[in-house]
Design a protein around this motif. Structure first.
Motif, PDB file in Angstrom:
ATOM      1  N   SER A 527       0.878  -1.117   0.036  1.00  8.83           N
ATOM      2  CA  SER A 527      -0.003   0.077  -0.262  1.00  8.83           C
ATOM      3  C   SER A 527       0.691   1.125   0.068  1.00  8.83           C
ATOM      4  CB  SER A 527      -0.917   0.103   1.393  1.00  8.83           C
ATOM      5  OG  SER A 527      -1.959  -1.218   0.964  1.00  8.83           O
ATOM      6  N   ILE A 528       0.325   2.116  -0.874  1.00 13.13           N
ATOM      7  CA  ILE A 528       1.456   3.395  -1.051  1.00 13.13           C
ATOM      8  C   ILE A 528       0.757   4.643  -0.373  1.00 13.13           C
ATOM      9  CG2 ILE A 528       2.346   4.884  -2.728  1.00 13.13           C
ATOM     10  CD1 ILE A 528       3.663   1.869  -2.863  1.00 13.13           C
ATOM     11  N   THR A 529       1.636   5.183   0.394  1.00 14.54           N
ATOM     12  CA  THR A 529       1.309   6.641   1.006  1.00 14.54           C
ATOM     13  C   THR A 529       2.403   7.739   0.546  1.00 14.54           C
ATOM     14  OG1 THR A 529       2.827   6.320   2.924  1.00 14.54           O
ATOM     15  CG2 THR A 529       0.486   5.169   3.125  1.00 14.54           C
ATOM     16  N   ASN A 530       1.827   9.071   0.837  1.00 10.94           N
ATOM     17  CA  ASN A 530       2.777  10.065   0.603  1.00 10.94           C
ATOM     18  C   ASN A 530       4.114   9.644   1.187  1.00 10.94           C
ATOM     19  OD1 ASN A 530       1.224  11.741  -1.191  1.00 10.94           O
ATOM     20  ND2 ASN A 530       0.009  12.383   0.800  1.00 10.94           N
ATOM     21  N   THR A 531       4.258   9.136   2.135  1.00  9.11           N
ATOM     22  CA  THR A 531       5.464   9.078   2.926  1.00  9.11           C
ATOM     23  C   THR A 531       6.310   7.912   2.218  1.00  9.11           C
ATOM     24  OG1 THR A 531       4.421   9.607   5.017  1.00  9.11           O
ATOM     25  CG2 THR A 531       6.563   8.602   5.215  1.00  9.11           C
ATOM     26  N   SER A 532       5.578   6.803   1.843  1.00  9.25           N
ATOM     27  CA  SER A 532       6.656   5.648   1.120  1.00  9.25           C
ATOM     28  C   SER A 532       6.736   5.945  -0.312  1.00  9.25           C
ATOM     29  CB  SER A 532       5.449   4.395   1.462  1.00  9.25           C
ATOM     30  OG  SER A 532       4.408   4.416   0.883  1.00  9.25           O
ATOM     31  N   LYS A 533       6.007   6.641  -0.998  1.00 13.34           N
ATOM     32  CA  LYS A 533       6.008   6.793  -2.395  1.00 13.34           C
ATOM     33  C   LYS A 533       7.376   7.086  -2.720  1.00 13.34           C
ATOM     34  CE  LYS A 533       3.627   8.438  -6.526  1.00 13.34           C
ATOM     35  NZ  LYS A 533       5.107   8.689  -7.344  1.00 13.34           N
ATOM     36  N   PRO A 534       8.107   7.916  -2.265  1.00 14.84           N
ATOM     37  CA  PRO A 534       9.398   8.407  -2.804  1.00 14.84           C
ATOM     38  C   PRO A 534      10.451   7.220  -2.808  1.00 14.84           C
ATOM     39  CG  PRO A 534       8.739   9.985  -1.430  1.00 14.84           C
ATOM     40  CD  PRO A 534       7.557   9.107  -1.098  1.00 14.84           C
ATOM     41  N   PHE A 535      10.265   6.349  -1.727  1.00 15.01           N
ATOM     42  CA  PHE A 535      11.045   5.043  -1.503  1.00 15.01           C
ATOM     43  C   PHE A 535      10.863   4.206  -2.913  1.00 15.01           C
ATOM     44  CE2 PHE A 535      11.394   0.634  -0.612  1.00 15.01           C
ATOM     45  CZ  PHE A 535      12.709   0.540   0.027  1.00 15.01           C
ATOM     46  N   PHE A 536       9.464   4.012  -3.207  1.00 13.34           N
ATOM     47  CA  PHE A 536       9.578   3.212  -4.399  1.00 13.34           C
ATOM     48  C   PHE A 536       9.749   3.902  -5.736  1.00 13.34           C
ATOM     49  CE2 PHE A 536       6.642   1.180  -1.226  1.00 13.34           C
ATOM     50  CZ  PHE A 536       7.224  -0.256  -1.447  1.00 13.34           C
ATOM     51  N   ASP A 537       9.676   5.193  -5.821  1.00 16.48           N
ATOM     52  CA  ASP A 537      10.094   5.886  -6.848  1.00 16.48           C
ATOM     53  C   ASP A 537      11.261   5.808  -7.227  1.00 16.48           C
ATOM     54  OD1 ASP A 537       7.372   6.965  -7.373  1.00 16.48           O
ATOM     55  OD2 ASP A 537       7.707   8.926  -6.446  1.00 16.48           O
ATOM     56  N   TYR A 538      12.386   5.584  -6.074  1.00 14.84           N
ATOM     57  CA  TYR A 538      13.752   5.404  -6.410  1.00 14.84           C
ATOM     58  C   TYR A 538      14.038   4.145  -6.636  1.00 14.84           C
ATOM     59  CZ  TYR A 538      18.612   6.260  -6.048  1.00 14.84           C
ATOM     60  OH  TYR A 538      20.018   6.332  -6.283  1.00 14.84           O
ATOM     61  N   PHE A 539      13.701   3.140  -5.861  1.00 14.07           N
ATOM     62  CA  PHE A 539      14.081   1.834  -5.942  1.00 14.07           C
ATOM     63  C   PHE A 539      13.335   0.852  -6.888  1.00 14.07           C
ATOM     64  CE2 PHE A 539      15.829   2.909  -1.649  1.00 14.07           C
ATOM     65  CZ  PHE A 539      17.004   2.875  -1.980  1.00 14.07           C
ATOM     66  N   ALA A 540      12.117   1.354  -6.964  1.00 13.32           N
ATOM     67  CA  ALA A 540      11.319   0.758  -8.160  1.00 13.32           C
ATOM     68  C   ALA A 540      10.761   1.489  -9.035  1.00 13.32           C
ATOM     69  CB  ALA A 540      10.298  -0.281  -7.395  1.00 13.32           C
ATOM     70  N   PRO A 541      11.282   2.461 -10.050  1.00 18.73           N
ATOM     71  CA  PRO A 541      10.467   3.669 -10.597  1.00 18.73           C
ATOM     72  C   PRO A 541       9.515   2.850 -11.744  1.00 18.73           C
ATOM     73  CG  PRO A 541      12.754   3.344 -11.098  1.00 18.73           C
ATOM     74  CD  PRO A 541      12.561   2.540 -10.041  1.00 18.73           C
ATOM     75  N   GLY A 542       9.865   1.657 -12.310  1.00 15.53           N
ATOM     76  CA  GLY A 542       9.263   1.059 -13.026  1.00 15.53           C
ATOM     77  C   GLY A 542       7.954   0.268 -12.713  1.00 15.53           C
ATOM     78  N   ALA A 543       7.713   0.340 -11.326  1.00 16.61           N
ATOM     79  CA  ALA A 543       6.147   0.003 -11.050  1.00 16.61           C
ATOM     80  C   ALA A 543       5.276   0.784 -11.268  1.00 16.61           C
ATOM     81  CB  ALA A 543       6.572  -0.670  -9.631  1.00 16.61           C
ATOM     82  N   GLY A 544       5.530   2.179 -11.123  1.00 18.92           N
ATOM     83  CA  GLY A 544       4.661   3.256 -11.185  1.00 18.92           C
ATOM     84  C   GLY A 544       3.740   2.933 -10.224  1.00 18.92           C
ATOM     85  N   LEU A 545       4.028   2.894  -8.981  1.00 21.08           N
ATOM     86  CA  LEU A 545       2.965   2.845  -8.036  1.00 21.08           C
ATOM     87  C   LEU A 545       2.567   4.239  -7.591  1.00 21.08           C
ATOM     88  CD1 LEU A 545       4.724   0.198  -5.601  1.00 21.08           C
ATOM     89  CD2 LEU A 545       3.355   0.030  -7.836  1.00 21.08           C
TER      90      LEU A 545
END
Length: 640
Positions: A527-545
């Protein structure tokens, strides 16, 4: 009389047509009886400038200003320290102290008080202010976003699988063998149950730095690897070897607890190899050691009992300090944690005395585990004491989250040792060593993810070798990770821009990625929140969460995110592989400019950290035989 004069002064030019505004409070030297007086201040473009008159009453002074932040709150972070500028008045009866400090991340709304500690004479003087502060000049900058990723590794690499394989010459076998050389080392005078921190000291070829000591924390983390091997072993001989080592360790810990030279109770950080107390000057107490030691021994006791071990042995040789004080250390360590968790102590790097996230996390895990373990031992009174302390400690963890910086603070207090970024890999290590498996600051906690991102990416612009982003085969190298961006320790001393990446810190990020991936798998969704989104944007950008969305196990986006985490886990280990000497030996650090190993040779914690990362990777991949096969190698005679 105090003159209050508002004057507009262009301190640093103008921005957007608006000049910086200085509020002048004192136009002449103060009268006697006013030992500390704020002279002037401004808050311009996110920079706070202040000047104060301080009575020259002694030589050693500490001058600090307390304020409320943008949320109108006063916290231990909301403090600015002043520095000496000049002497004024007849015979320098007064001194001018100034500060120019960036406060844009915290913001500032009100000046509360100015405090002057005359430490030589043991006096403290306070000027109450309660002055509202208006920003002027250029708008304060905003918190920078994390950088864009320089690479997008995905999935597991065959090179790392081979490097960690259970085979002759692999790094796992090297780390296994070298770690055990440092347990019960073949050093004159060394006793059973101790761990030498590194092969760097008078007995070894390297004498600088001198790490020829048994550190309580380092030893417990090393013995935790031994406990993992004990639990995994299926062959009788190695299983007995590991059990003997761990019982010896328990006895050595009890001996430490009873040393008559203890200066700060059970928080003493290190001992000689004959298991007597080191009494020289040092950063003490270090209250993480009793917690990590108790955790390791409780884990061993549980594994031992599950393997058919004797409850009497556990009580006499591990738990019951009240009756068996010479051999059973756990109860005593747990009760120390319960009584002292709220007391400031030195951090795991032995540099700063404060309230530390790492220390609180391992203390919490010890208390949570301890309450359950004491019940198993039939000790309901101790269980209740530990449970009460765990509840109280847990209630304090929220204070470490800084919404302005979007990180968990490594310590809750003013900037110490010039660590103005408040970034420290100790936060990630705190989760690795201190997560109690109950959902409190787990690997997938939004605040933990945000912190891990900002900590790891902070080193990209610090280390020159971070510009090397691929190995000779074009495979992605992870970010080389040090302790904290401002580090000046180079392995033997300090120098400007002297801090380096550490093997154990880089391995910690790999282990974090693997464990986060496993935890997301166990949860069945991301589940993606404003707090966690930058983490996934960096380490898994292709997922587009996207914020507000939940991605189920097995979906394309879920798989893409997990592949990113796994790929970065391998990338961090690949960095260690890339900068490991051909013989596989791991020192403490590798040079920030050249990548050459330096600092203490054969650091035990370096080997332990590679092994725990390898265990986490194997667990993630469902390789249940990995730890078993390594454990079944057994320990060879320790003679070198």
């Amino acid at each position: 009389m105090r003159d209050i004069l508002i004057s507009a002064l262009a301190l640093a030019g103008t921005a957007f047509g608006q000049a910086c505004q200085t509020t002048t409070l004192q136009t002449s030297l103060p009268s006697n009886g006013s030992e500390v007086v704020l002279r002037s201040y401004s808050y311009c473009g996110g920079i706070f400038n202040g000047s104060a008159y301080i009575a020259n009453l002694d030589y050693n002074k500490v001058v600090s200003l307390a304020y409320t932040n943008a949320q109108g709150q006063s916290t231990p972070l909301s403090v600015v320290n002043f520095g000496y500028a000049s002497g004024v008045g007849n015979g320098s009866q007064w001194e001018v102290w100034n500060t120019s400090t960036s406060l844009y991340i915290d913001g500032i709304t009100e000046l509360l008080n100015l405090t002057f500690q005359a430490t030589d004479i043991g006096e403290t003087y306070v000027q109450t202010l309660n002055l509202p502060v208006n920003a002027s000049g250029a708008p304060a900058p905003t918190l920078p976003s994390p950088p864009a990723p320089y690479a997008t590794p995905k999935g597991f690499g065959n090179d790392i699988t081979s490097w960690l394989s259970i085979s002759v010459g692999s790094e796992s076998e090297t780390a296994f063998a070298r770690m055990f050389l440092n347990i019960n080392p073949a050093v004159e005078g060394a006793v059973d149950g101790i761990v030498v921190a590194a092969r760097s000291g008078p007995t070894y070829n390297q004498t600088d730095p001198d790490y020829e000591y048994h550190w309580v924390r380092d030893a417990s983390l090393t013995m935790d690897v031994v406990q993992t091997l004990y639990a995994a072993a299926t062959k009788a001989k190695p299983k007995t070897q590991y059990a003997n080592i761990l019982f010896e360790y328990a006895t050595s810990r009890a001996t430490e607890q009873n040393d008559p030279g203890l200066q700060t109770g059970l928080g003493e950080p290190k001992f000689y190899l004959n298991n007597t107390i080191f009494t020289g000057p040092w950063g003490r107490p270090q209250n993480d050691g009793p917690a990590t030691s108790a955790i390791t021994l409780m884990e061993f006791a549980n594994s031992y009992l599950a393997n058919g071990g004797s409850m009497d042995n556990v009580k006499q040789k591990i738990y019951n300090s009240a009756t068996f004080s010479a051999s059973a250390p756990v109860m005593k360590d747990l009760l120390f944690v319960a009584s002292n968790w709220s007391s400031p102590s030195f951090d795991l790097w032995e540099e700063e005395e404060s309230d530390h996230f790492y220390t609180r996390m391992v203390q919490r895990r010890a208390l949570v585990m301890g309450a359950s373990f004491a019940t198993k031992m039939g000790d309901s009174n101790t269980s209740a004491t530990l449970s009460t302390a765990a509840t109280a400690l847990t209630a304090t963890l929220g204070q470490f989250w800084d919404p302005n910086r979007e990180i968990l603070l490594y310590e809750y207090g003013p900037v110490l040792a010039n660590k103005a970024s408040y970034l420290d890999i100790a936060v990630v290590l705190g989760v690795i060593h201190g997560y109690a498996g109950d959902g409190v600051y787990s690997y997938t906690n939004d605040e933990v993810l945000s912190s891990a991102l900002r900590i790891s990416t902070s080193f990209i612009d610090v280390y020159a070798i971070a510009n090397t982003t691929a190995d000779s085969s074009g495979r992605v190298l992870g970010i080389p990770i040090g302790r904290y961006p401002e580090d000046v320790y180079n392995g033997t001393g300090t120098q400007v821009n002297g801090g380096n990446p550490w093997y154990l810190c880089t391995a910690a990020m790999a282990q974090f990625m693997y464990s986060a991936s496993t935890e997301f798998g166990d949860a069945g969704s991301i589940s993606i929140t404003n707090t966690s989104k930058p983490f996934f944007d960096y380490f898994a950008p292709g997922a587009g969460l996207q914020v507000g969305q939940s991605y189920e196990f097995g979906s394309n986006k879920y798989n893409a995110a997990i592949n990113g985490l796994n790929g970065w886990g391998d990338a961090f280990l690949r960095t260690i592989k890339y900068y490991t000497p051909a013989d596989g030996h791991l020192s403490e650090e590798f040079n920030r400019n050249t990548g050459v190993a330096q600092g203490a040779a054969d650091l035990t914690w370096s080997y332990a950290s590679v092994l725990t990362a390898a265990f986490a990777r194997a667990e993630l991949r469902g390789q249940k035989a990995y730890a078993k096969n390594l454990a079944n190698l057994g320990v060879t005679a320790n003679t070198s």
